[in-house]
Design an enzyme around this catalytic site. Structure first.
Site, PDB file in Angstrom:
ATOM      1  N   SER A  91       0.335   3.450  10.356  1.00  0.00           N
ATOM      2  CA  SER A  91       1.575   2.979  11.154  1.00  0.00           C
ATOM      3  C   SER A  91       1.237   2.975  12.566  1.00  0.00           C
ATOM      4  CB  SER A  91       2.921   3.429  11.022  1.00  0.00           C
ATOM      5  OG  SER A  91       3.278   3.449   9.790  1.00  0.00           O
ATOM      6  N   MET A 125       5.345   9.876   4.532  1.00  0.00           N
ATOM      7  CA  MET A 125       5.461   8.920   3.362  1.00  0.00           C
ATOM      8  C   MET A 125       4.324   8.601   2.823  1.00  0.00           C
ATOM      9  SD  MET A 125       8.743   7.151   4.607  1.00  0.00           S
ATOM     10  CE  MET A 125      10.043   7.772   5.625  1.00  0.00           C
ATOM     11  N   SER A 126       3.213   9.191   3.116  1.00  0.00           N
ATOM     12  CA  SER A 126       1.714   8.325   2.846  1.00  0.00           C
ATOM     13  C   SER A 126       0.735   9.614   2.674  1.00  0.00           C
ATOM     14  CB  SER A 126       1.292   7.340   3.590  1.00  0.00           C
ATOM     15  OG  SER A 126       1.054   8.169   4.796  1.00  0.00           O
ATOM     16  N   ASN A 157       7.361  11.671  15.991  1.00  0.00           N
ATOM     17  CA  ASN A 157       8.844  11.951  16.267  1.00  0.00           C
ATOM     18  C   ASN A 157       9.100  13.414  15.782  1.00  0.00           C
ATOM     19  OD1 ASN A 157       8.655  10.079  13.627  1.00  0.00           O
ATOM     20  ND2 ASN A 157      10.352  11.754  13.134  1.00  0.00           N
ATOM     21  N   HIS A 177       2.432   1.583   0.529  1.00  0.00           N
ATOM     22  CA  HIS A 177       3.168   3.016   0.457  1.00  0.00           C
ATOM     23  C   HIS A 177       3.824   3.125  -0.840  1.00  0.00           C
ATOM     24  CE1 HIS A 177       2.708   2.304   4.787  1.00  0.00           C
ATOM     25  NE2 HIS A 177       2.755   3.857   4.653  1.00  0.00           N
ATOM     26  N   HIS A 204      12.263   3.719  13.139  1.00  0.00           N
ATOM     27  CA  HIS A 204      10.942   3.130  12.773  1.00  0.00           C
ATOM     28  C   HIS A 204      10.311   2.646  14.196  1.00  0.00           C
ATOM     29  CE1 HIS A 204       7.318   1.694  10.590  1.00  0.00           C
ATOM     30  NE2 HIS A 204       7.743   0.449  10.948  1.00  0.00           N
ATOM     31  N   HIS A 230       2.170  -3.234   9.405  1.00  0.00           N
ATOM     32  CA  HIS A 230       1.314  -2.697   8.267  1.00  0.00           C
ATOM     33  C   HIS A 230       0.300  -4.183   8.071  1.00  0.00           C
ATOM     34  CE1 HIS A 230       2.514   1.539   7.579  1.00  0.00           C
ATOM     35  NE2 HIS A 230       3.366   1.025   7.833  1.00  0.00           N
ATOM     36  N   TYR A 253       6.713   3.942  -1.623  1.00  0.00           N
ATOM     37  CA  TYR A 253       7.982   3.489  -1.574  1.00  0.00           C
ATOM     38  C   TYR A 253       8.443   2.084  -1.611  1.00  0.00           C
ATOM     39  CZ  TYR A 253       7.072   2.918   3.241  1.00  0.00           C
ATOM     40  OH  TYR A 253       6.629   2.437   4.632  1.00  0.00           O
ATOM     41  N   GLU A 254       7.024   1.285  -1.522  1.00  0.00           N
ATOM     42  CA  GLU A 254       7.276   0.144  -1.547  1.00  0.00           C
ATOM     43  C   GLU A 254       7.931  -0.519  -2.951  1.00  0.00           C
ATOM     44  OE1 GLU A 254       4.294  -2.387   0.585  1.00  0.00           O
ATOM     45  OE2 GLU A 254       3.711  -0.548   1.372  1.00  0.00           O
ATOM     46  N   ALA A 276       1.170   8.281  10.568  1.00  0.00           N
ATOM     47  CA  ALA A 276       2.399   8.596  11.472  1.00  0.00           C
ATOM     48  C   ALA A 276       3.270   9.529  10.927  1.00  0.00           C
ATOM     49  CB  ALA A 276       3.180   7.497  11.921  1.00  0.00           C
TER      50      ALA A 276
END
Ligand code: HPA
Length: 266
Positions: free
Chosen positions: A24, A205-206, A229, A77, A241, A55, A79-80, A107
């Site tokens: 990201s 998350m990746s 963050n 990802h 985000h 993305h 989560y998609e 990220a």
């Protein structure tokens, strides 16, 4: 998979030695690739496309620091919701194209309180706490072993190269353990405390699905995380985000210089 492979092969001049997955806000590196051949994911047969802002999906083949490489600008990802097979499909294609090295970037949220947003962290190991694994299912022994070893997943020589490159570039490269959560929710403060207790330095998350697949196929892996963050509950403010994209774009230069130098030394 074969028509995907054949399609890509028909478009490129040189097979890549290095694959790089751009996380990201880190996609800018692609603009530095020489003699680029760009292929949009949506034009490749059977290739999954990503729906996430920041993305945009394409493969860019070309040379960086003199080496043949392919960059994935935009990743799928888990989560998609397209499933784990689609999530790792592009990585499998990169491996089929013959990459020897995979540089994965992302990220992520800092769990280690000595980290700061804007830091880059070398991944030395990961924790997969999701219960999801892309290798569940029949194993093709021609591709890799049924029970792959993960003791040396993040290649020590590549990590040393990255540390030296950061030293030459005069910035402190952090190193730590990345813990994969499926998302799309950010972690709760309690989950972040748990992550720290079990030994994580960052959460995201990746990355882990792609790494598992590439390691299975014997590819040497370098992982670089951008701490965009501090993870939930560490600072007294909500996560979003936009901040992730904002911080990762601010450290593009540092990130690009590091990756270029690493590739030069590989
Ligand atoms: N958690 C999970 N994924 C992330 C984060 C985070 O705090 N920041 C960027 N990606």
């Amino acid at each position: 998979m074969n028509r995907t492979y054949e399609y890509i092969l028909s478009k490129i001049k040189n097979k890549p030695e290095i694959g790089i997955i751009l996380g990201s806000g880190l996609g800018n590196l692609a603009s530095q690739i020489n003699d680029p051949i760009e292929i949009n994911y949506k034009d490749i047969p059977d290739f999954p496309t990503s729906s996430v802002k920041g993305h945009s999906g394409k493969l860019i083949f070309g040379k960086l620091s003199g080496k043949n490489l392919v960059a994935m600008q935009g990743r799928i990802h888990y989560y998609e919701g397209q499933g784990i097979d689609k999530t790792v499909f592009p990585t499998k294609i990169l491996c089929q194209l013959g990459i020897k090295y995979l540089i994965v970037t992302n990220a992520c949220g800092g769990v280690n309180t000595s980290f700061n947003p804007g830091d880059l962290m070398l991944i030395k190991d990961h924790i997969n706490f999701t219960g999801v694994n892309p290798l569940i299912g029949p194993n093709d022994d021609k591709i890799g072993p049924r029970f792959p070893d993960q003791s040396f997943t993040y290649n020590k020589d590549l990590r040393d190269i990255a540390k030296n490159a950061a030293k030459e570039l005069n910035f402190e490269l952090k190193e730590g353990v990345y813990m994969w959560f499926t998302g799309p929710v950010y972690e709760t403060p309690a989950e972040v405390r748990m992550a720290r207790i079990v030994g994580a330095d960052a959460v995201g998350m990746s990355t882990v699905p792609e790494v598992i697949v590439a390691n299975h196929r014997g590819v040497k892996i370098l992982g670089i995380s951008a701490i965009t963050n501090m993870a939930a509950g560490i600072l007294d403010k909500p996560l979003n985000h936009e901040e992730v994209i904002d911080v990762s774009s601010k450290i593009q230069d540092k990130f690009e210089n590091l990756v270029k130098k690493v590739i030069e030394k590989m």
